[in-house]
Enzyme design. Structure first.
Site, PDB file in Angstrom:
ATOM      1  N   GLU A   1      25.618 -39.487 -19.599  1.00 57.58           N
ATOM      2  CA  GLU A   1      25.705 -38.760 -18.077  1.00 57.58           C
ATOM      3  C   GLU A   1      25.985 -39.345 -17.095  1.00 57.58           C
ATOM      4  O   GLU A   1      26.724 -39.081 -16.957  1.00 57.58           O
ATOM      5  CB  GLU A   1      24.951 -37.263 -18.453  1.00 57.58           C
TER       6      GLU A   1
ATOM      7  N   HIS B   1      16.033 -27.480 -22.770  1.00 56.52           N
ATOM      8  CA  HIS B   1      17.082 -26.981 -22.610  1.00 56.52           C
ATOM      9  C   HIS B   1      16.992 -26.325 -21.736  1.00 56.52           C
ATOM     10  O   HIS B   1      18.064 -25.599 -22.012  1.00 56.52           O
ATOM     11  CB  HIS B   1      17.594 -26.968 -23.780  1.00 56.52           C
TER      12      HIS B   1
END
Ligand SMILES: Cc1ncc(C[n+]2csc(CCOP(=O)(O)OP(=O)(O)O)c2C)c(N)n1
Ligand SMILES: [Mg+2]
Lengths: 330, 326
Positions: free
Chosen positions: B60, B129
């Site tokens: 990322e 998450h």
């Protein structure tokens, strides 16, 4: 290499040395603030690689030890010095400082302070070059310790997978601040660390500029001809502390003396003298000339330049005018 | 005006911008061959090819940095970060580079990159998450933050973000991709700044953004039908900058304010809006402003606990009634 070219390189290296030493003095005089990372000892790296590349055409990016890299791309040393003085005439209009020299018109795409940050930026520039279809390459200069960042591994992988026209130059000066490479890094030869990424790599003596140019020419040709990325390690040494706040207590005198014997400027100078292309007196005259240029042109420019205006403090945060921000675009 | 799902609106904006400008690319994990976790890039790989619809490795921070470097050389990247929880890894490049490079280069370089990412708490995805990260990005000078609450905004904000020369973080929501809404047939650009009155009212302003706009709208409906309270709902689709004038105008009209946010209260949208109200229109207030926020815990897996951690329309109604002494 012809003598004239060697002399040109010698002049560049000596200029870089004197420029950086003058920065040191200006820092001690408190004319320069912040962190200041100097380049003496490593001159053959940036100057040698850029001699093999196309300054002003190829895109160059590096870390915080960036003055000489900018100058080798074509930056006016007066503007670099003015930046260190925080002046409006500086490379980055006084907003960047020593660690953030930028000169987009010469395609020097910046000095960045986060270790490892420029790796992916360089690969991205290479992606842009590839999409535009130009013959430029991206060149990323970073240190040995930067290779312990995740960005190193992530970027080597992406650059290789996508075959991007980027040259990574690792200036391995054996230290990350005060931590010797063998104390932080499992593999001392940095060029071996890219073997997991299926990338061409080589290593050479970073103190001998002729060797640097030879290796860099191979590397640049490889990248420019579309064969994908390349990783070039240059073994080098910095003479001063990491930055101005570093007394350098972690290095032995013996080690420093050993490297001083392989000074990149002296190596080339002695070669020219041996070849009877130059005398010691010529060298000394050159040195005086360069010091005079720094003292009489560069320093006064920085000293006499205006400060940025406080009214402009919030300039450059966002694009000056964005029609998409306020609903003017249809 | 066609009705479409949120993901279709995002996809349409990608498609139009990529068709118009060959330097627009999109990149992210599983966005190409697989078409995107939330289908936002479905079909684009076949249409534009692997050089422009890039399946990235799971890196990322570096693929965000790569997008920024590409933008230095004229590329207009749209980066999808699969989930905001993974955007934590990219904060270095987004914040240290994209947001600051224009400034520290004295205006020479810019990073016109769009980072879009779904955040929020979905269904029992657990603590790693379920992050809501908008508050992290909205305080960063040099980075625009927008957060659409419906398909029309999703389309129009992305269109504007791609064309804007500043980096833009678009905070989407995992639960909203299948939400339906009207999107104009003709091309349009939603302003990146400002706020929108989603429902006019006179008695109190309910500020929401992204999913909490919907709690506010539902709450306003209940308040109107069952309690005779006419709430105004203001959609703060721009979190950086926040619409100071819009916030003040609504509060000056209703004299009461509530901020509904899916994130935890500390250092968030609610605290920032309250500060703006204090600074801009304190003496217009008839009552202290109120926040309806998530409980400050790592989001639990257990369904009941998860629901207890995240506010909803009922919590908004209850807070309003309490404010009115009902
Ligand atoms: C992300 C990050 N971590 C730590 C630092 C502090 N720091 C600055 S330079 C440096 C050492 C880097 O060494 P190397 O990459 O070998 O480059 P050199 O300074 O030797 O040229 C460290 C740890 C930083 N600037 N950025
Ligand atoms: Mg080092």
């Amino acid at each position: 290499m012809i003598a004239a070219e060697k002399k040109r390189l010698l002049r560049k290296m000596l200029f870089a040395r004197r420029f950086e030493e003058r920065c040191y003095e200006a820092y001690v005089e408190r004319k320069i603030g912040g962190f200041l990372h100097l380049y003496p000892g490593q001159e053959a790296c940036a100057i040698g690689v850029m001699a093999a590349a196309r300054p002003g055409h190829d895109y160059v990016i590096t870390g915080y030890r960036d003055h000489v890299h900018a100058i080798e791309c074509g930056s006016d040393p007066k503007e670099v010095m003015a930046e260190l003085y925080g002046k409006e005439t500086g490379s980055s209009k006084g907003r960047g400082g020593s660690m953030h020299i930028f000169d987009a018109k010469h395609r020097f795409m910046g000095g960045y302070a986060l270790v490892g940050g420029p790796f992916p930026l360089a690969a991205g520039m290479a992606k842009g070059i590839k999409m535009r279809g130009g013959d430029e390459i991206a060149i990323c200069f970073l240190g040995d310790a930067a290779n312990n960042q995740g960005t190193f591994h992530e970027t080597m992988n992406m650059a290789s997978v996508w075959q991007l026209p980027v040259l990574f130059v690792c200036e391995n000066n054996l230290y990350g601040i005060g931590t010797a490479i063998e104390r932080s890094t499992a593999e001392l030869d940095q060029y071996k660390r890219v073997c997991g990424y299926n990338m061409a790599a080589a290593c050479t003596d970073g103190q001998d500029i002729e060797q640097v140019i030879q290796a860099a020419t191979t590397a640049v040709d490889h990248v420019r001809s579309g064969k994908g990325p390349y990783f070039l390690e240059l073994k080098t040494y910095r003479y001063r502390g990491h930055s101005m706040s570093d007394a350098g207590s972690y290095r032995t005198k013996e080690e420093q003396e050993l490297w001083a014997k392989r000074d990149p400027i002296n190596l080339l100078r002695d070669r020219l003298i041996e070849e009877k292309e130059m005398t010691l007196a010529d060298f000394e005259a050159l040195d005086k000339e360069l010091m005079a240029e720094i003292e009489n042109e560069i320093i006064p420019f920085a000293e006499n330049s205006p400060e940025p205006k406080v009214e402009d403090l919030e300039k450059y945060v966002l694009a000056e005018h964005c029609p998409y921000a306020k609903g003017e675009a249809h | 005006m066609a009705e479409m799902m949120f993901w279709e609106a995002v996809r349409r904006a990608h498609d139009e911008e990529m068709a118009r400008d060959p330097m627009v690319i999109c990149m992210g994990e599983d966005i190409g061959v697989a078409g995107g976790t939330y289908k936002a890039t479905r079909g684009l790989f076949d249409k534009y090819g692997p050089e422009r619809v890039i399946d990235t490795p799971i890196s990322e921070n570096s693929f965000s940095g790569l997008a920024i470097g590409a933008a230095f050389c004229g590329v207009r990247p749209i980066v999808e970060i699969m989930s905001v929880n993974f955007a934590w890894l990219a904060t270095d490049q987004i914040i240290n580079t994209a947001a600051k490079v224009r400034y520290m280069s004295g205006g020479q370089l810019e990073a016109p990159v769009v980072f879009r990412s779904p955040g929020g708490t979905a269904h029992q995805l657990g603590a790693q998450h379920s992050a809501r990260m908008e508050k992290v990005f909205m305080g960063i000078a040099g980075l625009r933050v927008v957060t659409p609450s419906n398909p029309k905004q999703a389309y129009g904000l992305l269109k504007s973000a791609v064309r804007c020369n500043d980096p833009v973080f678009i905070n989407e929501h995992e639960l909203m991709y299948n939400m339906k809404g009207e999107v104009p047939d003709e091309e349009f650009f939603h302003p990146l700044e400002g706020s929108e009155v989603a429902r006019p009212g006179r008695d109190i302003t309910l500020f929401g953004y992204n999913i909490s706009v919907h709690w506010c709208l539902q709450a306003a409906d209940i308040l109107s039908k069952q309690h005779g309270i006419e709430a105004e709902v203001v959609d703060l689709y721009s979190l950086n900058p926040l619409d100071r004038a819009g916030i003040a105008a609504s509060v000056s009209k209703t004299h009461r304010a509530l901020i509904a946010e899916e994130a935890e209260a500390p250092v968030g949208v609610g605290s920032e809006v309250m500060a703006i109200i204090n600074e801009e229109c304190f003496f217009e207030l008839d009552a202290p402003p109120v926040r309806v926020s998530a409980v400050n815990v790592p989001i639990p897996y257990n369904h009941t606990l998860e629901k207890a951690a995240i506010p909803n329309a009922k919590d908004v109604v209850a807070a309003v009634l309490k404010m009115f002494g009902k």
